[in-house]
Design an enzyme around this catalytic site. Structure first.
Site, PDB file in Angstrom:
ATOM      1  N   LYS A 110       0.862  -1.183   0.000  1.00  0.00           N
ATOM      2  CA  LYS A 110       0.000   0.000   0.000  1.00  0.00           C
ATOM      3  C   LYS A 110       0.900   1.234   0.000  1.00  0.00           C
ATOM      4  O   LYS A 110       1.901   1.269   0.727  1.00  0.00           O
ATOM      5  CB  LYS A 110      -0.917   0.002   1.226  1.00  0.00           C
ATOM      6  N   GLU A 112       0.858   5.516   0.194  1.00  0.00           N
ATOM      7  CA  GLU A 112       0.086   6.729   0.479  1.00  0.00           C
ATOM      8  C   GLU A 112       0.350   7.783  -0.600  1.00  0.00           C
ATOM      9  O   GLU A 112       1.500   8.054  -0.948  1.00  0.00           O
ATOM     10  CB  GLU A 112       0.475   7.298   1.848  1.00  0.00           C
ATOM     11  N   GLU A 179      -9.146   7.463   3.558  1.00  0.00           N
ATOM     12  CA  GLU A 179      -9.134   7.690   5.006  1.00  0.00           C
ATOM     13  C   GLU A 179      -9.641   9.087   5.342  1.00  0.00           C
ATOM     14  O   GLU A 179      -9.173  10.088   4.770  1.00  0.00           O
ATOM     15  CB  GLU A 179      -7.692   7.504   5.535  1.00  0.00           C
TER      16      GLU A 179
HETATM   17  O1  KIV Z   1      -1.126   2.191   8.652  1.00  0.00           O
HETATM   18  C1  KIV Z   1      -2.310   1.812   8.727  1.00  0.00           C
HETATM   19  O2  KIV Z   1      -2.705   1.084   9.641  1.00  0.00           O
HETATM   20  C2  KIV Z   1      -3.213   2.249   7.688  1.00  0.00           C
HETATM   21  C3  KIV Z   1      -4.673   1.932   7.824  1.00  0.00           C
HETATM   22  C4  KIV Z   1      -5.285   2.555   9.005  1.00  0.00           C
HETATM   23  C5  KIV Z   1      -5.425   2.200   6.578  1.00  0.00           C
HETATM   24  O3  KIV Z   1      -2.798   2.829   6.738  1.00  0.00           O
END
Ligand code: KIV
Length: 281
Positions: A110, A112, A179
């Protein structure tokens, strides 16, 4: 749930549940649960290491926790978070981080934000590592945002968010985390995208929800207002510790005299392999 199953969730009445995990014990419980997928979030910098933000997370720290989680979760998709700056120090560094997370057991990463990262995101996807996007409140941007605030409230930032979401989809992201954005905006993005949108603090109109496990279990301080606590974990654990303390101090535990059948082979095995390992076998 596999990466290829994600698209099947993009239909009415089908929702994705995603939970964070950072350690082997809670990850093994997540593995046994019905939740669909597990995120090794960089929130571990705060939840597991007590830092004031996620900025302290490094690729090596993420890989360490990803390995602990992936070792326990064999039946669900495990997604590893690319930590602060890891996609900002050039392609080589980004790919080194992807490699660390993949070799630790992450099946996707993931990332950002989008600005300045489109090429890198595209390269990671073309290198066969699926990417989950993350827009709205991106905690790694806390210093720029001036705090953890709802994003996309004004017209201009809402339009930018919609365009960024469409661009992430175009680049090939298989899903998007949104988010802390207004529910209507999250609903709009969800309706526009063909890939699933997973919300956190973004209302009920997304294709799924993600929560930090320690928030959900009520273990980690006072969670944000959008969190639903499914357990009063902090109180229950404190109660258990206090019961243990009381029983030790009152010589209740361990029992002075145990029944004969309790002094069995099992005790010998436990002594040989403490910390519960022998007990579970
Ligand atoms: O780092 C994390 O836990 C996250 C989630 C809350 C989406 O990015």
């Amino acid at each position: 749930m596999r990466i290829t199953d994600f698209y099947n969730y993009k239909k009415p009445g089908s929702k994705i549940s995603m939970i964070t995990a950072y350690d082997h014990t809670l990850a093994s419980i997540a593995a046994e649960s019905a939740v669909d997928c597990v995120l090794v979030g960089d929130s571990l910098a705060m939840v597991m290491h007590g830092h004031p933000s996620t900025i302290a997370a490094t690729p090596d720290l993420m890989a360490l926790h990803t390995a602990a989680v992936a070792g326990a979760v064999k039946n669900k998709l495990v997604i590893g978070d690319m930590p602060f700056l890891s996609a900002r120090k050039g392609l080589g560094h980004a790919m080194d981080t992807v490699e660390k997370l993949a070799r630790a057991g992450a099946q996707a990463v993931k990332i950002e934000g989008l600005d300045g990262q489109a090429e890198i995101i595209s390269h990671i996807i073309q290198s066969d590592m699926p990417v989950m996007g993350h827009l709205g409140l991106t905690p790694q941007s806390v210093n720029r945002l001036g705090g953890y605030r709802t994003q996309g409230r004004d017209q201009a930032s809402a339009e930018k968010l919609v365009n960024d979401a469409l661009e992430l989809e175009r680049l090939g992201c298989f899903a998007l985390v949104l988010e802390c954005v207004p529910a209507a905006l999250a609903g709009r993005v969800t309706a526009l995208l063909k890939v699933p949108v997973i919300g956190i603090g973004a209302g009920a109109l997304t294709d799924g929800q993600v929560l930090v496990m320690q928030d959900l279990l009520g273990l980690y301080g006072e969670p944000p207002s959008f969190v639903k606590k499914y357990l009063d974990g902090r109180r229950l654990v404190t109660e258990a510790l206090n019961n243990f303390d009381g029983e030790v101090k009152n010589s209740v535990f361990p029992a002075a005299k145990r029944k004969d059948h309790e002094n069995s082979e099992r005790d010998t095995a436990v002594a040989a392999a403490p910390y519960g390992a022998a007990v579970r076998r």
